[in-house]
Design an enzyme around this catalytic site. Sequence first.
Site, PDB file in Angstrom:
ATOM      1  N   TYR A  42      16.884  30.025   5.570  1.00 10.05           N
ATOM      2  CA  TYR A  42      15.722  30.799   6.008  1.00 10.05           C
ATOM      3  C   TYR A  42      15.709  30.966   7.521  1.00 10.05           C
ATOM      4  CZ  TYR A  42      13.640  30.424   1.359  1.00 10.05           C
ATOM      5  OH  TYR A  42      13.384  30.521   0.019  1.00 10.05           O
ATOM      6  N   LYS A  94       0.840  -1.207   0.000  1.00  9.28           N
ATOM      7  CA  LYS A  94       0.000   0.000   0.000  1.00  9.28           C
ATOM      8  C   LYS A  94       0.877   1.261   0.000  1.00  9.28           C
ATOM      9  CE  LYS A  94      -0.157  -0.261   5.018  1.00  9.28           C
ATOM     10  NZ  LYS A  94      -0.825  -0.845   6.188  1.00  9.28           N
TER      11      LYS A  94
HETATM   12  C1  LIG Z   1      -0.073  -1.670   6.959  1.00  7.96           C
HETATM   13  C2  LIG Z   1      -0.679  -2.881   7.554  1.00  7.96           C
HETATM   14  C3  LIG Z   1       0.121  -3.971   7.938  1.00  7.96           C
HETATM   15  C4  LIG Z   1       1.634  -3.934   7.894  1.00  7.96           C
HETATM   16  O1  LIG Z   1       2.149  -3.249   9.006  1.00  7.96           O
HETATM   17  P1  LIG Z   1       3.729  -3.146   9.236  1.00  7.96           P
HETATM   18  O2  LIG Z   1       3.857  -2.598  10.580  1.00  7.96           O
HETATM   19  O3  LIG Z   1       4.247  -2.229   8.179  1.00  7.96           O
HETATM   20  O4  LIG Z   1       4.260  -4.526   9.080  1.00  7.96           O
HETATM   21  C5  LIG Z   1      -0.514  -5.110   8.370  1.00  7.96           C
HETATM   22  N1  LIG Z   1      -1.867  -5.182   8.450  1.00  7.96           N
HETATM   23  C6  LIG Z   1      -2.656  -4.138   8.119  1.00  7.96           C
HETATM   24  C7  LIG Z   1      -4.124  -4.260   8.257  1.00  7.96           C
HETATM   25  C8  LIG Z   1      -2.099  -2.961   7.671  1.00  7.96           C
HETATM   26  O5  LIG Z   1      -2.883  -1.928   7.352  1.00  7.96           O
END
Ligand SMILES: *Cc1c(COP(=O)(O)O)cnc(C)c1O
Length: 363
Positions: free
Chosen positions: A260, A35
């Site tokens: 800045y 994702k």
């Molecule tokens: C993003 C996500 C994960 C992965 O989490 P990490 O801490 O990056 O391993 C697992 N399960 C769900 C439902 C998520 O949204």
Amino acid sequence: MSFAASAVIHRDHLRHNLGVVRAARPDTCVMAMVKANAYGHGLVEVARALSGADSLAVARPEEAEALRAAGVDTDIVLLEGVFDAPGMATADALGCELVVHTPEQIALLAAHRADARFTVWLKVDTGMNRLGFPVAALDDAERALRDLPQVAELRLMSHYASADAEDGAQLAEQRKRLEARLARFDGVVSLANSPAALRAEALGADVPPASDWIRPGVALYGISPFGGVAAESLGLKPVMDFETRLIAVRDLEAGDRVGYGGRYTAKGPMRLGIAAAGYGDGYPRRMPDGTPVLVDGQAAGIAGRVSMDMLGIDVTQVPDAHVGSTVRLWGAGLPAEAIAQACDTIAYELVTRVSERVTRVYR
Ligand SMILES: *Cc1c(COP(=O)(O)O)cnc(C)c1O
């Protein structure tokens, strides 16, 4: 040779990290989290490199569309499911697995064409209070889904809020809420994100019983999910080297101010390098003076407020620094976890926010 910021993505490290996670939980399937543009690493290229995963998971149907358009044929899970009939049609056309976490989503599924066949992940909320049916509502939701011809296979999913915490109290509490119900669930189950999957290796204690599917994200990118545990000690290799180059070098005298607001003042004669990366590339503006960088592999620290396209670096201790010197902002030898700590965030956010204009270079 580009003088703009780039993110070098090491495909072999992705595959290595997948191997580390698999070795830690040998009897489970891996749903690889891609994702948010694969945590900023590049959705399609990462998905291709992780062809050894059992499935891929995204947050939005558009991400699944991009994967299919690129020819990725690994199973894809929609982590939030879909919210309207067109979304359902898209998921169907792309052959996605659906997470179902509301009664509205059950109704959508029931209204969809009866000869569709989905793998459905019934999401249960065990105490995170983000997505999922409360444990008390699970029986009804399960019954409703099992009655639907569109549900080819029903699976169970829950998510831990604090699997990275040394104190395993909330984890144990969430686990306990589900325990009795799990025994009555006829199907496979997915509970563990990266920290839950690697908890035994990292913290040595109270491992949650392995689920059938683990859902690693950040660990695949070579980032430790644990505050006090280095990725390296878990055998993980950082996948992203966030780099740029020096585009100017100048000498300053005591009292000269930099950038800045003149936040940084030279304490004595010094050399200042200007690197071609800034908050427009995803390097946070709030990074404090002294935040470490590597200039041609040697330690240096930033000086002055980060601009949109540039940042200053004290290169006094790097006498060979010159226009064209490589500047590593994080990556090998400079964990993103440490940089994140310097500006009070987590490495997840740093890598995810590397902006679109930064060229990803795949090695
Ligand atoms: C993003 C996500 C994960 C992965 O989490 P990490 O801490 O990056 O391993 C697992 N399960 C769900 C439902 C998520 O949204």
